[in-house]
Design an enzyme around this catalytic site. Structure first.
Site, short mmCIF file in Angstrom:
data_model
loop_
_atom_site.label_atom_id
_atom_site.label_comp_id
_atom_site.label_asym_id
_atom_site.label_seq_id
_atom_site.Cartn_x
_atom_site.Cartn_y
_atom_site.Cartn_z
CG ASP A 8 -1.78 1.16 1.39
OD1 ASP A 8 -2.40 1.55 0.39
OD2 ASP A 8 -1.86 1.71 2.50
CG ASP A 10 -2.13 7.64 0.94
OD1 ASP A 10 -1.20 8.46 0.93
OD2 ASP A 10 -3.04 7.65 0.09
CE LYS A 150 -5.34 -1.21 -1.50
NZ LYS A 150 -4.40 -0.72 -0.46
CG ASP A 173 -2.64 2.00 6.23
OD1 ASP A 173 -2.76 1.74 5.01
OD2 ASP A 173 -3.06 3.05 6.73
CG ASP A 177 -4.16 -2.51 2.75
OD1 ASP A 177 -3.94 -2.50 1.52
OD2 ASP A 177 -3.90 -1.55 3.51
#
Length: 223
Positions: A8, A10, A150, A173, A177
């Site tokens: 990831d 951010d 994802k 995070d 995810d």
């Protein structure tokens, strides 16, 4: 051999202010296996990151709504439904919260990103009306088709690269995810991760943000 990496942006490659921590750049560039950048951002952002880092453009964008690998684009989201939610939100008297130019959505193709300062109940009702879901990434509310994720996109990207999703190590995070962690062979949540990501990860690290990514990278490399 080191595992391929799905990571990831951010909250994972960044500092708390969302700026990229420069220490991660060489780690990504020197990774001895494919790197897939998997983000909620629109496609140009991860593509540009790959170019500036100096790695092949292998990306999953818009929370799995679109992917790019081996010079081929894959679309998984519902552009028309996302556009309809945007129109309905405006009709209800709300803008998306990003200003007139709206750089958050200008290049977004399969979903809609809305400021977390906007009313979630109105947004959720509109999403339900059009068969979409709302994911809170901690940075924005993302209105997206229910099925793309994802994780589902990684299955396609991995196959294009000649790997299985379980060959990958994943670092992230956020709630977006969770599905990525579910298909990866090993998964790491940085310490600043939300409860959903922490619950889905194989390992919850003590280190936050880019420090957490760097620790995950060391573990994946067996250091």
């Amino acid at each position: 051999m080191v595992a391929p990496l799905a990571v990831d942006i951010d909250g994972t490659l960044s500092r708390p202010d969302r700026s990229i921590d420069s220490r991660v750049l060489d780690v990504l560039r020197e990774w001895d296996a494919p790197v897939v950048v998997a983000t909620g951002k629109a496609l140009p952002y991860p593509v540009a990151l790959c170019q500036f880092v100096g790695v092949e453009e292998r990306v999953i964008a818009e929370n799995g709504g679109v992917a790019y690998v081996n010079d081929e684009l894959f679309y998984f989201g519902d552009r028309d439904a996302a556009a309809a939610v945007r129109e309905g939100f405006a009709d209800a008297g709300f803008d998306l919260g990003w200003g007139e130019s709206d750089l958050m959505n200008r290049w977004r193709e399969t979903e809609l990103a809305v400021s977390r300062e906007r009313p979630l109940d109105v947004l959720t009702d509109l999403a339900d009306e059009h068969g979409l879901s709302v994911v809170d990434t901690g940075f924005a509310y993302h209105v997206k088709a229910t099925e793309p994720s994802k994780g589902a996109a990684l299955e396609v990207v991995a196959a294009e690269l000649g790997y299985e999703p379980a060959d990958f190590a994943a670092v992230g995070d956020s709630a977006n995810d969770v599905e990525l962690f579910g298909v990866a062979g090993e998964s790491y949540a940085v310490a600043n991760a939300d409860d959903a990501a922490r619950g889905a990860a194989d390992v919850v690290l003590d280190e936050s943000y880019a420090d957490g990514f760097l620790e995950a990278a060391r573990r994946v490399r067996g250091e």
